[in-house]
Motif scaffolding. Structure first.
Motif, PDB file in Angstrom:
ATOM      1  N   TYR A  48       0.815  -1.217   0.000  1.00 38.91           N
ATOM      2  CA  TYR A  48       0.000   0.000   0.000  1.00 38.91           C
ATOM      3  C   TYR A  48       0.851   1.270   0.000  1.00 38.91           C
ATOM      4  N   GLY A  49       2.160   1.107  -0.118  1.00 40.63           N
ATOM      5  CA  GLY A  49       3.057   2.251  -0.190  1.00 40.63           C
ATOM      6  C   GLY A  49       3.479   2.830   1.147  1.00 40.63           C
ATOM      7  N   ARG A  50       3.264   2.092   2.229  1.00 39.52           N
ATOM      8  CA  ARG A  50       3.636   2.579   3.564  1.00 39.52           C
ATOM      9  C   ARG A  50       5.012   2.034   3.962  1.00 39.52           C
ATOM     10  N   SER A  51       5.830   2.908   4.500  1.00 34.40           N
ATOM     11  CA  SER A  51       7.166   2.506   4.936  1.00 34.40           C
ATOM     12  C   SER A  51       7.080   1.376   5.954  1.00 34.40           C
ATOM     13  N   CYS A  65      13.208  -3.230   9.600  1.00 34.49           N
ATOM     14  CA  CYS A  65      12.262  -3.116   8.491  1.00 34.49           C
ATOM     15  C   CYS A  65      11.249  -4.248   8.656  1.00 34.49           C
ATOM     16  N   TYR A  66      10.045  -3.882   9.005  1.00 36.46           N
ATOM     17  CA  TYR A  66       8.968  -4.851   9.228  1.00 36.46           C
ATOM     18  C   TYR A  66       8.643  -5.537   7.903  1.00 36.46           C
ATOM     19  N   ARG A  67       8.538  -6.833   7.901  1.00 30.37           N
ATOM     20  CA  ARG A  67       8.393  -7.581   6.659  1.00 30.37           C
ATOM     21  C   ARG A  67       6.939  -7.844   6.252  1.00 30.37           C
ATOM     22  N   LYS A  68       6.007  -7.295   7.002  1.00 31.37           N
ATOM     23  CA  LYS A  68       4.593  -7.533   6.705  1.00 31.37           C
ATOM     24  C   LYS A  68       3.902  -6.217   6.353  1.00 31.37           C
ATOM     25  N   ILE A  69       2.613  -6.296   6.066  1.00 28.65           N
ATOM     26  CA  ILE A  69       1.827  -5.095   5.784  1.00 28.65           C
ATOM     27  C   ILE A  69       1.723  -4.264   7.060  1.00 28.65           C
ATOM     28  N   VAL A  70       1.931  -2.963   6.933  1.00 28.45           N
ATOM     29  CA  VAL A  70       1.836  -2.055   8.070  1.00 28.45           C
ATOM     30  C   VAL A  70       0.358  -1.937   8.445  1.00 28.45           C
ATOM     31  N   ASP A  79      -6.346   7.034  19.966  1.00 33.61           N
ATOM     32  CA  ASP A  79      -7.056   6.624  18.757  1.00 33.61           C
ATOM     33  C   ASP A  79      -6.300   5.458  18.141  1.00 33.61           C
ATOM     34  N   ASN A  80      -6.987   4.678  17.306  1.00 37.70           N
ATOM     35  CA  ASN A  80      -6.299   3.647  16.554  1.00 37.70           C
ATOM     36  C   ASN A  80      -5.223   4.327  15.710  1.00 37.70           C
ATOM     37  N   PHE A  81      -4.142   3.620  15.428  1.00 40.36           N
ATOM     38  CA  PHE A  81      -3.018   4.235  14.718  1.00 40.36           C
ATOM     39  C   PHE A  81      -2.339   3.225  13.810  1.00 40.36           C
ATOM     40  N   ARG A  82      -1.663   3.733  12.806  1.00 39.36           N
ATOM     41  CA  ARG A  82      -0.847   2.906  11.919  1.00 39.36           C
ATOM     42  C   ARG A  82       0.572   2.815  12.476  1.00 39.36           C
ATOM     43  N   GLY A  83       1.240   1.729  12.153  1.00 45.52           N
ATOM     44  CA  GLY A  83       2.629   1.555  12.568  1.00 45.52           C
ATOM     45  C   GLY A  83       3.534   2.656  12.072  1.00 45.52           C
TER      46      GLY A  83
END
Length: 163
Positions: A34-37, A54-59, A91-95
């Motif tokens: 999805y283009g997220r670091s 570097c996380y190897r899964k979807i953020v 609030d919910n948050f992205r990595g």
């Protein structure tokens, strides 16, 4: 220093977007589909070190009221931070937004706890949700002890005046 073959031990995690981008670039992290670091910096599960990798899964999205830690194999786990003095995500948050919650990466590696946890000993300076505001926090034990001593002193002064 490398950490279990998937990351590096660091002294601190990024505290703003610029630091986040710089760290992601330094590690040459890619982006998810999805283009997220995929850059991540979190405490390890026993809070004895901060680990960047570097996380190897979807953020993913993570639940409010939780911080993230990494387990021994580079996966992320959520742990409750409802009891923090301040800085727990409301609030919910992205990595990719972890840098907004510095309380989740400020740890006492000696005592293996989050400085924002009232039971964590020591004094810490850390940014709250407003990165421009630096707040000093003494742990609750120290605050409680000081309050009790102040109250006891007041009681003694009142008794002495009565005599």
């Amino acid at each position: 220093m490398t950490y279990r073959g998937f990351g590096y031990v660091v002294d601190s995690c990024p505290l703003n977007k610029t630091e986040f981008i710089t760290a992601a670039t330094r590690l040459n992290c890619s982006v998810d589909k999805y283009g997220r670091s995929q850059y991540t910096c979190v405490p390890n599960e026993d809070r004895s070190a901060l680990v960047e990798f570097c996380y190897r899964k979807i953020v993913a999205f993570y639940q409010k009221g939780h911080c993230l830690v990494t387990t021994g194999n580079g996966t992320l786990d959520q742990i409750s931070c409802h009891h923090f003095i301040t800085g727990c995500p409301e609030d919910n948050f992205r990595g990719t937004g972890l840098y907004k919650f510095s309380a989740c990466s400020r740890i006492n590696t000696e005592k293996q706890c989050f400085y924002a946890d009232p039971s964590c000993p020591n004094t810490a300076k850390f940014n709250t949700f407003d990165p421009s505001t630096t707040v000093d926090f003494l742990n609750t034990t120290t605050n409680t002890t000081m309050k009790m001593l102040t109250r006891q002193l007041s009681v003694l002064e009142v008794k002495n005046r009565a005599l």
